[in-house]
Design a protein around this motif. Structure first.
Motif, PDB file in Angstrom:
ATOM      1  N   ASN A  43       0.855  -1.181   0.000  1.00 30.95           N
ATOM      2  CA  ASN A  43       0.000   0.000   0.000  1.00 30.95           C
ATOM      3  C   ASN A  43       0.900   1.244   0.000  1.00 30.95           C
ATOM      4  N   PHE A  44       1.173   1.756  -1.188  1.00 31.15           N
ATOM      5  CA  PHE A  44       2.065   2.917  -1.297  1.00 31.15           C
ATOM      6  C   PHE A  44       1.504   4.148  -0.604  1.00 31.15           C
ATOM      7  N   PHE A  69       7.610   7.848  -8.132  1.00 32.72           N
ATOM      8  CA  PHE A  69       8.079   6.621  -8.770  1.00 32.72           C
ATOM      9  C   PHE A  69       9.330   6.107  -8.050  1.00 32.72           C
ATOM     10  N   ASP A  70       9.129   5.834  -6.773  1.00 31.20           N
ATOM     11  CA  ASP A  70      10.191   5.339  -5.896  1.00 31.20           C
ATOM     12  C   ASP A  70      10.010   3.830  -5.733  1.00 31.20           C
ATOM     13  N   THR A  71      10.982   3.058  -6.175  1.00 31.41           N
ATOM     14  CA  THR A  71      10.867   1.591  -6.150  1.00 31.41           C
ATOM     15  C   THR A  71      11.430   0.964  -4.875  1.00 31.41           C
ATOM     16  N   ILE A  74       9.328  -1.632  -3.122  1.00 33.29           N
ATOM     17  CA  ILE A  74       9.216  -2.876  -3.892  1.00 33.29           C
ATOM     18  C   ILE A  74      10.471  -3.719  -3.728  1.00 33.29           C
ATOM     19  N   PHE A  75      11.635  -3.079  -3.823  1.00 33.09           N
ATOM     20  CA  PHE A  75      12.882  -3.837  -3.699  1.00 33.09           C
ATOM     21  C   PHE A  75      13.105  -4.344  -2.281  1.00 33.09           C
ATOM     22  N   ASP A  76      12.642  -3.609  -1.287  1.00 31.81           N
ATOM     23  CA  ASP A  76      12.690  -4.103   0.098  1.00 31.81           C
ATOM     24  C   ASP A  76      11.857  -5.369   0.231  1.00 31.81           C
ATOM     25  N   LEU A  77      10.668  -5.353  -0.366  1.00 31.70           N
ATOM     26  CA  LEU A  77       9.793  -6.519  -0.332  1.00 31.70           C
ATOM     27  C   LEU A  77      10.422  -7.689  -1.084  1.00 31.70           C
ATOM     28  N   LEU A  78      10.956  -7.426  -2.250  1.00 25.37           N
ATOM     29  CA  LEU A  78      11.624  -8.481  -3.030  1.00 25.37           C
ATOM     30  C   LEU A  78      12.754  -9.129  -2.230  1.00 25.37           C
ATOM     31  N   VAL A  95       0.117   3.855 -12.647  1.00 22.42           N
ATOM     32  CA  VAL A  95       1.392   4.233 -12.017  1.00 22.42           C
ATOM     33  C   VAL A  95       2.120   2.998 -11.497  1.00 22.42           C
ATOM     34  N   GLY A  96       1.351   2.001 -11.047  1.00 21.10           N
ATOM     35  CA  GLY A  96       1.955   0.737 -10.622  1.00 21.10           C
ATOM     36  C   GLY A  96       2.627   0.017 -11.767  1.00 21.10           C
ATOM     37  N   ALA A  97       2.088   0.198 -12.972  1.00 23.59           N
ATOM     38  CA  ALA A  97       2.693  -0.405 -14.161  1.00 23.59           C
ATOM     39  C   ALA A  97       4.028   0.251 -14.498  1.00 23.59           C
TER      40      ALA A  97
END
Length: 198
Positions: A43-44, A69-71, A74-78, A95-97
């Protein structure tokens, strides 16, 4: 974060639109989970209630101010879940795409599905290192999807498809919803994900 976990071998990270964790995104998560994937949906917005569609401008402003557009999330989750799964796919909408596209260079994921990420046009220098499915709507107001298709055609791992519809056409709660084109796009994405995980 919204999760649906059943100790499956493979997982998907779903990235929502500017509106947040709304009914459409939760429905997508449930469908992906029913197909045999563990589902993680960050949940951004860090808001319990999503924005409604008629709050588009407010939702966009909020997303750009507090998320952008800060990833990193996502990378923390990965990083946290990578060792648990054989394959991890990222699926994003709007935006998620675009955020999904920004993750396509990473070796931490195994595939990307991008539904009408309009801001990909600002990041065409990203070279995917994973199979990447880009789904676009033919009728976009702010850019030409055919020009974007041309720009991305240099990348061998990108599969680019334009559907005869408008932005948001896969969302049954959106006024742009197009059932027939949505069915085609969802079948395409399902087949794409199946090829990666099998």
């Amino acid at each position: 974060m919204f999760t649906l976990l059943s100790k499956n071998e493979n997982a998907v990270i779903v990235l929502h639109e500017i509106y947040g964790l709304n009914n459409h995104i939760k429905q997508v998560c449930k469908e992906l989970h029913n197909s045999g994937l563990d589902v993680y949906c960050p949940n951004f917005l860090n808001r319990e209630e999503p924005f409604s569609y008629d709050q588009h401008s407010q939702a966009y402003d909020y997303f750009m101010k507090f998320c952008g557009f800060d990833t990193s999330m996502i990378f923390d989750l990965l990083t946290r879940i990578r060792d648990r799964y054989k394959k991890i796919i990222i699926v994003g909408f709007s935006v998620g795409a675009t955020l999904a596209w920004l993750c396509s260079e990473s070796a931490q994921c195994d595939g990307i599905v991008s539904f009408y990420g309009s801001r990909i046009r600002d990041y065409t220098d990203i070279m995917p290192n994973n199979p990447t499915l880009v789904i676009q709507a033919k009728y976009e107001e702010s850019y030409d999807p055919y020009f974007l298709q041309h720009k991305l055609s240099k990348y061998s791992l990108v599969s680019f498809h334009i559907f005869n519809s408008r932005h948001g056409f896969c969302d049954p709660f959106n006024k742009a919803y197009n059932p027939s084109e949505s069915a085609k796009a969802l079948t395409l994405s399902h087949d794409f994900i199946t090829q990666i995980i099998n």
